[in-house]
Write an enzyme that holds these catalytic residues in place. Sequence first.
Site, PDB file in Angstrom:
ATOM      1  N   PHE A  41       0.818  -1.218   0.000  1.00 26.97           N
ATOM      2  CA  PHE A  41       0.000   0.000   0.000  1.00 26.97           C
ATOM      3  C   PHE A  41       0.850   1.267   0.000  1.00 26.97           C
ATOM      4  O   PHE A  41       0.376   2.337  -0.373  1.00 26.97           O
ATOM      5  CB  PHE A  41      -0.939   0.011   1.229  1.00 26.97           C
ATOM      6  N   GLU A  69       9.207  -4.115  13.111  1.00 29.61           N
ATOM      7  CA  GLU A  69       8.934  -2.949  12.273  1.00 29.61           C
ATOM      8  C   GLU A  69       7.647  -2.305  12.793  1.00 29.61           C
ATOM      9  O   GLU A  69       6.636  -2.986  12.954  1.00 29.61           O
ATOM     10  CB  GLU A  69       8.732  -3.424  10.826  1.00 29.61           C
ATOM     11  N   CYS A 121       9.553   1.817   3.606  1.00 25.75           N
ATOM     12  CA  CYS A 121      10.484   0.717   3.926  1.00 25.75           C
ATOM     13  C   CYS A 121      11.889   1.251   4.093  1.00 25.75           C
ATOM     14  O   CYS A 121      12.758   0.559   4.612  1.00 25.75           O
ATOM     15  CB  CYS A 121      10.447  -0.345   2.849  1.00 25.75           C
ATOM     16  N   ARG A 158      -5.681  -1.647  -0.371  1.00 31.16           N
ATOM     17  CA  ARG A 158      -5.924  -0.427   0.423  1.00 31.16           C
ATOM     18  C   ARG A 158      -6.015   0.814  -0.458  1.00 31.16           C
ATOM     19  O   ARG A 158      -6.734   1.755  -0.141  1.00 31.16           O
ATOM     20  CB  ARG A 158      -4.784  -0.205   1.412  1.00 31.16           C
TER      21      ARG A 158
END
Length: 499
Positions: free
Chosen positions: A149, A384, A281, A177
Amino acid sequence: MQELTHYIDGAHVKGTSGRFAEVFNPATGEVQAKVPLASKDEMDKAVAVAQKAQPAWAATNPQRRARVMMKFVELLNRDMDKLAEALSREHGKTLPDAAGDVQRGLEVVEFCIGAPHHLKGEFTDSAGPGIDMYSMKQALGVTAGITPFNFPAMIPMWMFAPAIVCGNAFILKPSERDPSVPLMLAELMEEAGLPKGVLQVVNGDKEAVDAILEHEVIQSVGFVGSTPIAQYIYAQGCANGKRVQCFGGAKNHMIIMPDADMDQAADALVGAGYGAAGERCMAISVAVPVGDETADRLIEKLVPRVEALKVGPYTSGNDVDYGPVVTAAAKANIERLVQTGIDQGAKLVVDGRDFSLQGYEDGFFVGAHLFDNVTKDMDIYKHEIFGPVLSTVRAQSYEEAIGLAMDHEYGNGTAIFTRDGDTARDFAARINIGMVGVNVPIPVPLAYHTFGGWKKSMFGDLNQHGPDSFKFYTRTKTVTSRWPSGIKEGGEFSIPVME
Ligand code: NAD
């Protein structure tokens, strides 16, 4: 309510499975659309269309395929504002950040314009008497990609642009999403001259993904998302004989040496830690100052900057630093992890727990959090968080700092801030992480280099974009041809060696 579609054979097609997912406006918390979740049968139909369209596309010469990319770049620029708005509305990120999402995808499309050069094979003239040898890079056939997403424009383009320019057909299964921008991209590719059926968007969830993994016509699978799903897709895809590359989660450390410019480091940390609400990320989620004195100076610089961050809806334009997170579930998960940090003894020096935005009380906003005195055994360090939460782990030496980053299970990105070239070189050489920044907090390589992490951030052996993408989306065939010059010989019974 708006009902989104799939994009198959050059047309918007309604879902027939009867299953849908809700698409939210994260700023208001309202459901703004529903997206169909494809059945195996719907996926099979899309693959059949792609399989039919692909051979003619592969036979189109590379220059013409590259021209489609050229035109696509022009159309992306034409529609930049529209794409950014649609992206922000479903994802929640700010408009400038959404335009950046499109732009970093566009740059890979630009790189793909060089396909005629990248697809040139190799040739050896007169490898033996009357013998020439040449290698061709041929398209795989029907390829597929499953995307997350958090970059709904960039990551689909990172996959489908190289796949398609190499002569493949591509099935995109975007995140449920925020599926609108991928559908818009498919329309634009067709407007740019791509034949129908070469790029298709099939919306869905695990059922659609499993249909991809099990379909024998699909030759390769690209995945970007969380590590557990990356591992699943890599294992299943490989077991089914596909070429697979999967990019997973991250926990990116930034090491701050005592000699670093502390203002520069604090500015970098605020942008890299809290930009896009931490839903990147390549976000920095762990700051590692070396020495208590460095840590104290850093925290002193960070606190006012973090407290001053402006959080709000994308409709505020340039006036906000970051927007809401993507769903109520994502928000709840961040809040849960923050609580574990407090319970396990970390010091919450900026507390964003009470954040609320007038008029947007139902939006998925999360205030900025800054932790100090985080240790290796805490959940906020191990996992994370994917939210606006920065953890500070104090290291007593450079060796301890580099050891922390090296021992972590993730290996996507990392950075070091220092004025010392020797330390920076040592760090870049020894670190077991795929993308390294020296005084650069988010070292995302440009389109003509490759993108990929190490350890549990990547499964496979070829990175995304850059030269690796042309390797991933082609297969090499080597032809040895002999045109005898009149001397006829008998059969050869030992393995031929060139003289
Ligand atoms: P996710 O793993 O939940 O979803 C990614 C994709 O997998 C989506 O298309 C989703 O529909 C599909 N999916 C979800 N559950 C599945 C299941 N059980 N079986 C099969 N398919 C399934 O990830 P996300 O929340 O969309 O994205 C955030 C994650 O992606 C973070 O972990 C982030 O670090 C990672 N990410 C990594 C990179 C990278 O390059 N390494 C880049 C961007 C995001």
